[in-house]
Design a protein around this motif. Structure first.
Motif, mmCIF file in Angstrom:
data_model
loop_
_atom_site.group_PDB
_atom_site.id
_atom_site.type_symbol
_atom_site.label_atom_id
_atom_site.label_comp_id
_atom_site.label_asym_id
_atom_site.label_seq_id
_atom_site.Cartn_x
_atom_site.Cartn_y
_atom_site.Cartn_z
ATOM 1 N N VAL A 114 -16.574 -8.584 18.078
ATOM 2 C CA VAL A 114 -17.000 -9.645 18.988
ATOM 3 C C VAL A 114 -16.270 -9.418 20.319
ATOM 4 O O VAL A 114 -15.034 -9.463 20.367
ATOM 5 N N VAL A 145 -21.353 -7.766 18.935
ATOM 6 C CA VAL A 145 -22.030 -8.775 19.735
ATOM 7 C C VAL A 145 -21.175 -9.012 20.973
ATOM 8 O O VAL A 145 -19.960 -8.788 20.970
ATOM 9 N N PRO A 147 -20.714 -12.030 23.364
ATOM 10 C CA PRO A 147 -20.879 -13.377 23.930
ATOM 11 C C PRO A 147 -20.157 -13.588 25.246
ATOM 12 O O PRO A 147 -20.340 -14.628 25.896
ATOM 13 N N GLU A 153 -20.392 -19.784 21.712
ATOM 14 C CA GLU A 153 -21.274 -18.748 21.177
ATOM 15 C C GLU A 153 -20.487 -17.755 20.335
ATOM 16 O O GLU A 153 -20.980 -17.281 19.295
ATOM 17 N N ASP A 156 -20.040 -19.317 17.051
ATOM 18 C CA ASP A 156 -21.319 -19.274 16.335
ATOM 19 C C ASP A 156 -21.547 -17.906 15.702
ATOM 20 O O ASP A 156 -22.025 -17.804 14.559
ATOM 21 N N MET A 157 -21.231 -16.846 16.430
ATOM 22 C CA MET A 157 -21.452 -15.493 15.915
ATOM 23 C C MET A 157 -20.491 -15.162 14.789
ATOM 24 O O MET A 157 -20.864 -14.476 13.827
ATOM 25 N N ALA A 160 -21.978 -16.883 11.799
ATOM 26 C CA ALA A 160 -23.225 -16.305 11.307
ATOM 27 C C ALA A 160 -23.038 -14.934 10.680
ATOM 28 O O ALA A 160 -23.744 -14.589 9.714
ATOM 29 N N PHE A 161 -22.092 -14.131 11.208
ATOM 30 C CA PHE A 161 -22.095 -12.718 10.824
ATOM 31 C C PHE A 161 -20.789 -12.183 10.235
ATOM 32 O O PHE A 161 -20.817 -11.180 9.514
ATOM 33 N N THR A 168 -13.389 -7.930 10.809
ATOM 34 C CA THR A 168 -13.876 -8.443 12.087
ATOM 35 C C THR A 168 -12.771 -8.283 13.124
ATOM 36 O O THR A 168 -11.604 -8.625 12.863
#
Length: 465
Positions: A114, A145, A147, A153, A156-157, A160-161, A168
């Motif tokens: 992220v 991703v 953001p 956001e 949120d990611m 979700a993922f 991560t």
């Protein structure tokens, strides 16, 4: 790095540098040894970079072959753009891969990344995103991703993922990373199950910060591998990196109260290792001076940062003299001492002029001085003397504090002046404008009127205007 060859290249192929040296030395000297490099004048953004057209600062006097322009902050709201050579970025994917494989075993486990850094033309976010995308394409095992600075956001990611991968990693600035993790924890996201790591940029942080974020992610407070930062700038790139060894040293200084015994000061600086094959560094007084081959070659370039340079052997001797061994701590906390490289250390204590990095934005003395001296609301109640500080609040939020010396006859309205200061800083700095937009009231400077004893009596301040 062959510093002699770099000097020759700059003198022969960079129009601005040859002219700059001729004007200060009366001729273009022939540099034949590293010792003779010190005969060359210092350069800086003010007296060299901003004094010449951009093309003249580049190798061969052209932007041709420089594949991207990355912005850095300007003091009057006008940014400077640094051209980049392809070879400056080719190493990035490999460097990211080695870091992620060592920390997360990306070669065998799928990883989620992220990127919550400023995007657009800002180099930290763009270079990180570019490197990770190339790594994902070339080697696989990575999904990312971007953001940017939208922290909701980013959460949120994660929700979700992150649970779909075996690890991560969050790339961000220290205050933004803390906000993202705290918001994720408030949603009861299983951060410990995400096997998270942080890669941070933009500004330093305390070991209290490391303690707090490690707890949020489900690690022991003193974990040496979960949070990694570095030292660098848009001007010359990433110069130093926190390594498990340098983090172990910081933990010893923090946990055992050894900062003064080892470093001679009570504060613990940013502490990184650097590769002398890539950067030539020296000190001019307390200021770090950098030389590096790049699209705009830098020779004896003043960083503006107060620093110390300590050789690997000297650092280990200092620690041994107070009875501690960072290699032993590294082994006890899951590290591999055999992978330690005996690279020198760069310690960064802050800006020479007293400016600070605040939520990743540089707040410069020149910017504050122009506001204090130029705005009638300040002139009417202040003498013009001021001091800039960055503090850490009890909740670990960074606090931008500006001390003002009042004129005789009374103090101004600190709240109104704080709003005015924030508005003027946002107009002068695109970086601060982003911080103000994203952080709201947290971005407001705290103004305090103080007497001579507080303004001049301490020793910790870096600048009085």
């Amino acid at each position: 790095m062959d510093i002699v060859e770099l000097c020759r290249l700059a003198l022969e192929r960079v129009p601005a540098y040859g002219d700059y040296v001729e004007k200060r030395c009366g001729r273009r000297p022939e540099i034949r040894s590293p010792e003779e490099v010190k005969s060359l004048p210092l350069t800086s953004k003010a007296d060299y970079i901003k004094a010449y057209p951009l093309e003249a600062l580049c190798i061969d006097g052209t932007l041709r072959g420089k594949h991207v322009l990355c912005r850095s902050s300007g003091t009057k709201g006008k940014p400077f753009f640094w051209p980049q050579l392809p070879e400056q970025e080719r190493y990035v994917a490999d460097w990211l891969y080695s870091d992620l494989d060592e920390a997360f075993s990306i070669s065998s486990r799928p990883l989620f990344a992220v990127v919550s850094l400023a995007l657009g033309s800002w180099i930290s976010g763009e270079l990180t995103s570019w490197g990770l995308r190339n790594l994902a394409v070339q080697r696989g095992g990575l999904t990312l991703v971007t953001p940017g600075l939208d922290m909701d956001e980013a959460v949120d990611m994660l929700e979700a993922f992150a649970g779909k991968f075996e690890g991560t990693v969050l790339y961000s600035y220290p205050p933004f990373a803390r906000t993202i993790l705290e918001r994720a924890a408030a949603r009861d996201l299983p951060l410990a199950a995400y096997r998270m790591g942080l890669r941070l940029a933009g500004e330093g942080y305390s070991e209290r910060y490391r303690d707090h974020l490690n707890r949020l992610m489900g690690y022991d407070e003193g974990n040496l591998h979960s949070i990694v930062s570095g030292y660098g700038s848009t001007d010359f790139g990433s110069l130093g990196k926190e390594t498990p060894l340098s983090i172990a040293i910081r933990r010893l200084l923090h946990e055992r109260g050894l900062a003064r015994a080892v470093l001679g000061r009570d504060e613990i600086p940013s502490l990184c290792q650097y590769d002398p094959s890539v950067f030539h560094v020296e000190l001019e007084g307390e200021e770090l001076v950098v030389s590096r081959y790049q699209a705009v070659p830098l020779l004896r370039y003043r960083s503006g940062d107060r620093a110390s340079l300590i050789a690997y052997g000297e650092m280990m001797e200092r620690l041994a003299s107070v009875g501690v061994d960072p290699l032993r701590l590294l082994a006890e906390r899951g590290g591999d001492p055999s992978r330690v490289r005996d690279l020198p250390f760069v310690l960064v204590w802050g800006r020479i002029d007293g400016g600070v990095s605040f939520f990743g934005a540089n707040v410069l003395v020149e910017q504050v001085r122009e506001i204090v001296e130029g705005q009638e609301a300040f002139r009417s109640c202040c003498t013009g003397q001021f001091q800039i500080r960055k503090k850490e609040a009890a909740d670990l939020d960074p606090v931008l504090e500006i001390l003002l010396e009042p004129r005789r006859g009374g103090e101004g309205d600190a709240a109104a002046l704080s709003d005015l200061m924030a508005s003027c800083l946002a107009a002068a700095s695109a970086e601060y404008a982003v911080v103000r937009e994203k952080q709201g009231s947290k971005a407001l400077p705290r103004l305090r009127f103080v007497d001579d004893r507080e303004m001049f009596g301490g020793t910790k301040f870096r600048y009085v205007g």
